[in-house]
Design an enzyme around this catalytic site. Sequence first.
Site, PDB file in Angstrom:
ATOM      1  N   ARG A  15     -10.483   2.622 -17.586  1.00  0.00           N
ATOM      2  CA  ARG A  15      -9.302   2.896 -18.399  1.00  0.00           C
ATOM      3  C   ARG A  15      -8.335   3.895 -17.755  1.00  0.00           C
ATOM      4  O   ARG A  15      -7.192   4.015 -18.162  1.00  0.00           O
ATOM      5  CB  ARG A  15      -9.742   3.395 -19.793  1.00  0.00           C
ATOM      6  CG  ARG A  15     -10.402   2.298 -20.637  1.00  0.00           C
ATOM      7  CD  ARG A  15     -11.143   2.866 -21.842  1.00  0.00           C
ATOM      8  NE  ARG A  15     -12.476   3.363 -21.489  1.00  0.00           N
ATOM      9  CZ  ARG A  15     -13.346   3.867 -22.370  1.00  0.00           C
ATOM     10  NH1 ARG A  15     -13.013   3.950 -23.649  1.00  0.00           N
ATOM     11  NH2 ARG A  15     -14.531   4.305 -21.974  1.00  0.00           N
ATOM     12  N   GLY A  77     -24.662   0.900 -18.318  1.00  0.00           N
ATOM     13  CA  GLY A  77     -24.595   1.669 -19.561  1.00  0.00           C
ATOM     14  C   GLY A  77     -25.149   3.074 -19.423  1.00  0.00           C
ATOM     15  O   GLY A  77     -25.791   3.413 -18.423  1.00  0.00           O
ATOM     16  N   ASP A 102     -16.957  13.408 -18.361  1.00  0.00           N
ATOM     17  CA  ASP A 102     -15.547  13.271 -18.748  1.00  0.00           C
ATOM     18  C   ASP A 102     -15.186  14.082 -19.992  1.00  0.00           C
ATOM     19  O   ASP A 102     -14.248  13.743 -20.708  1.00  0.00           O
ATOM     20  CB  ASP A 102     -15.193  11.788 -18.937  1.00  0.00           C
ATOM     21  CG  ASP A 102     -15.978  11.139 -20.077  1.00  0.00           C
ATOM     22  OD1 ASP A 102     -16.893  11.776 -20.630  1.00  0.00           O
ATOM     23  OD2 ASP A 102     -15.660   9.977 -20.413  1.00  0.00           O
ATOM     24  N   SER A 404      23.428  37.926  12.723  1.00  0.00           N
ATOM     25  CA  SER A 404      23.531  36.700  11.937  1.00  0.00           C
ATOM     26  C   SER A 404      23.637  35.489  12.853  1.00  0.00           C
ATOM     27  O   SER A 404      24.226  35.554  13.925  1.00  0.00           O
ATOM     28  CB  SER A 404      24.772  36.747  11.054  1.00  0.00           C
ATOM     29  OG  SER A 404      24.606  37.770  10.105  1.00  0.00           O
TER      30      SER A 404
HETATM   31  C1  UD1 Z   1     -19.692   7.454 -25.025  1.00  0.00           C
HETATM   32  C2  UD1 Z   1     -20.701   7.224 -26.121  1.00  0.00           C
HETATM   33  C3  UD1 Z   1     -20.003   7.424 -27.458  1.00  0.00           C
HETATM   34  C4  UD1 Z   1     -19.396   8.805 -27.545  1.00  0.00           C
HETATM   35  C5  UD1 Z   1     -18.491   9.073 -26.342  1.00  0.00           C
HETATM   36  C6  UD1 Z   1     -18.113  10.535 -26.315  1.00  0.00           C
HETATM   37  C7  UD1 Z   1     -22.322   5.568 -25.317  1.00  0.00           C
HETATM   38  C8  UD1 Z   1     -22.748   4.160 -25.370  1.00  0.00           C
HETATM   39  N1  UD1 Z   1     -21.240   5.894 -26.014  1.00  0.00           N
HETATM   40  O1  UD1 Z   1     -18.684   6.464 -25.149  1.00  0.00           O
HETATM   41  O2  UD1 Z   1     -20.934   7.266 -28.521  1.00  0.00           O
HETATM   42  O3  UD1 Z   1     -18.670   8.930 -28.744  1.00  0.00           O
HETATM   43  O4  UD1 Z   1     -19.172   8.787 -25.111  1.00  0.00           O
HETATM   44  O5  UD1 Z   1     -17.136  10.815 -25.340  1.00  0.00           O
HETATM   45  O6  UD1 Z   1     -22.962   6.368 -24.679  1.00  0.00           O
HETATM   46  N2  UD1 Z   1     -21.563   6.363 -17.489  1.00  0.00           N
HETATM   47  C9  UD1 Z   1     -22.464   6.167 -16.463  1.00  0.00           C
HETATM   48  N3  UD1 Z   1     -22.973   4.928 -16.265  1.00  0.00           N
HETATM   49  C10 UD1 Z   1     -22.659   3.874 -17.049  1.00  0.00           C
HETATM   50  C11 UD1 Z   1     -21.737   4.077 -18.094  1.00  0.00           C
HETATM   51  C12 UD1 Z   1     -21.207   5.341 -18.292  1.00  0.00           C
HETATM   52  O7  UD1 Z   1     -22.779   7.096 -15.727  1.00  0.00           O
HETATM   53  O8  UD1 Z   1     -23.197   2.789 -16.795  1.00  0.00           O
HETATM   54  C13 UD1 Z   1     -20.999   7.704 -17.690  1.00  0.00           C
HETATM   55  C14 UD1 Z   1     -19.496   7.755 -17.517  1.00  0.00           C
HETATM   56  O9  UD1 Z   1     -19.154   8.091 -16.196  1.00  0.00           O
HETATM   57  C15 UD1 Z   1     -19.063   8.829 -18.500  1.00  0.00           C
HETATM   58  C16 UD1 Z   1     -20.154   8.795 -19.564  1.00  0.00           C
HETATM   59  O10 UD1 Z   1     -21.244   8.108 -19.010  1.00  0.00           O
HETATM   60  O11 UD1 Z   1     -19.043  10.107 -17.928  1.00  0.00           O
HETATM   61  C17 UD1 Z   1     -19.697   8.116 -20.841  1.00  0.00           C
HETATM   62  O12 UD1 Z   1     -19.271   6.799 -20.543  1.00  0.00           O
HETATM   63  P1  UD1 Z   1     -17.973   6.191 -21.203  1.00  0.00           P
HETATM   64  O13 UD1 Z   1     -17.809   4.810 -20.711  1.00  0.00           O
HETATM   65  O14 UD1 Z   1     -16.835   7.111 -21.057  1.00  0.00           O
HETATM   66  O15 UD1 Z   1     -18.467   6.123 -22.719  1.00  0.00           O
HETATM   67  P2  UD1 Z   1     -17.576   6.152 -24.014  1.00  0.00           P
HETATM   68  O16 UD1 Z   1     -17.046   4.803 -24.280  1.00  0.00           O
HETATM   69  O17 UD1 Z   1     -16.599   7.248 -23.954  1.00  0.00           O
HETATM   70 CA    CA Z   2     -15.938   8.714 -22.447  1.00  0.00          CA
END
Ligand code: UD1
Ligand code: CA
Length: 462
Positions: A15, A77, A102, A404
């Site tokens: 995103r 995930g 993040d 100058s």
């Molecule tokens: C996630 C949570 C959500 C919460 C939100 C808070 C899950 C499924 N959802 O959603 O409940 O409200 O954070 O900000 O956990 N990441 C990995 N590997 C992956 C996927 C993600 O390392 O395969 C890391 C990302 O880099 C990031 C964090 O996990 O730092 C969260 O992932 P992101 O995709 O931002 O989750 P959200 O949709 O924000």
């Molecule tokens: Ca997030």
Amino acid sequence: MQLAAVVLAAGKGTRMKSATVKVLHQVCGRAMIEHVLAAVQETGVQKTVLVIGQQGEQVMELLGSRVEYARQDEQLGTAHALMQTRPVLEGLADDVLVVCGDTPLLRPQTLAELCRRHKAGNNAATVLTAILNDPAGYGRVIRSTDGMVQKIVEQKDAAPDELAVQEVNTGVYCFRLPGLFEALAALQPNNAQGEYYLTDIIGYYADRGASVGAVAVDDPADVAGVNDRCQLAAAEKILRRRVLERVMLSGVTVLDPDNTYIDTTASIGMDTVIYPFTFVEGKSKIGENCIIGPASRLVDTDLGCRVTVQNSVVVGSSIGDGCNIGPFAYIRPGCVLGREVKVGDFVELKKAFLGDGTKVPHLSYVGDADVGKAVNIGAGTITCNYDGQKKSVTRIGDGAFIGSNTNLVAPLEVGTGAVTGAGSTITRDVPPGALGVARDKQKNIPDWSTRRKRPCAQNKSE
Ligand code: UD1
Ligand code: CA
């Protein structure tokens, strides 16, 4: 070991629409991940493991050996991401603090309180939650009628009544380490995104009667996640305000906090006044009683006390006490200015050493120069430091007076107390105390203007 930490940062950050990994985007002059690590490490964890993904090299380049790494090659995930730390963490600690890379606004106190409550409740899992007016985008914390946490539902999987829940998952958790990886291994990707959700572990534990806690954060702003550039700007704004408050409470006057930009890594001394549209970036250090701005930018620059900088840019330099910079000066990297130096309007300096009391009041370029004390450099002076192939140094002794519009063709030495005639192109050294003049003698042509005007006299009478 009592407490380890895992920071999840392997996500693609789709995103953000960026070639740069999400967690490397900067908030107030520092990569998001550095903010998160600072908060985590202040919590007193004994080991931190960062889960990195496909562009993990970018992250490793920044952080080096400050943390340990676990790789998640496929982004399946958040649960799958945490699972990748199994080889490094299993059996190593009692509990593990898990945060996302993040959420740059996290405070160490918040994390410490979460861990304390986790311990006190002897929980298998404790999740940090926030009550938001607008919970859109976050996972919702679903509680039973008696208030016990039952599960977390992601927005994309939530039923309408669940979407109305305002308590959200912040993505910060504390887990009891023994049993954690077994539980993670049992989770299934049966959801809208087909991912292994870490959030599902809450339901998993709750279903099996393990104790699950939830701690609501005091200020929801602390846990704002950054998924796109709008949220990045929102986080920047909150953090900027925090930094400004810290700075103001430590005795700095900021005329207009809405239009002042100070990086977290900068420091500013007491009774300094900052005018609007000023940026203090990187590891800049400003002393006491300075006046900075309006419209100035200091990057990785050290300023002594009683310095004024107006409408100017100073990068990678060191400016002594009582210096007066600008308006409209550009001081490029590698400059060192002594005390009470004046660098006036439309002056550019690069890799220049200027001794105490030296003045470059206007319209000059001084680069690759070693200038002594109490030197006066007249308007329009240029150090000709580049012959198209190499850079050469100009040395000017104490008390010299550069007329100058002098061109100083380097390599060159102008001795102590020497003078150059205005408009000279100086190509050879000027000995101490000497006058160096290199320009044509003046010739006056008598009556020139009356003779020139004659043909135009007709026009004038019309
Ligand atoms: C996630 C949570 C959500 C919460 C939100 C808070 C899950 C499924 N959802 O959603 O409940 O409200 O954070 O900000 O956990 N990441 C990995 N590997 C992956 C996927 C993600 O390392 O395969 C890391 C990302 O880099 C990031 C964090 O996990 O730092 C969260 O992932 P992101 O995709 O931002 O989750 P959200 O949709 O924000
Ligand atoms: Ca997030």
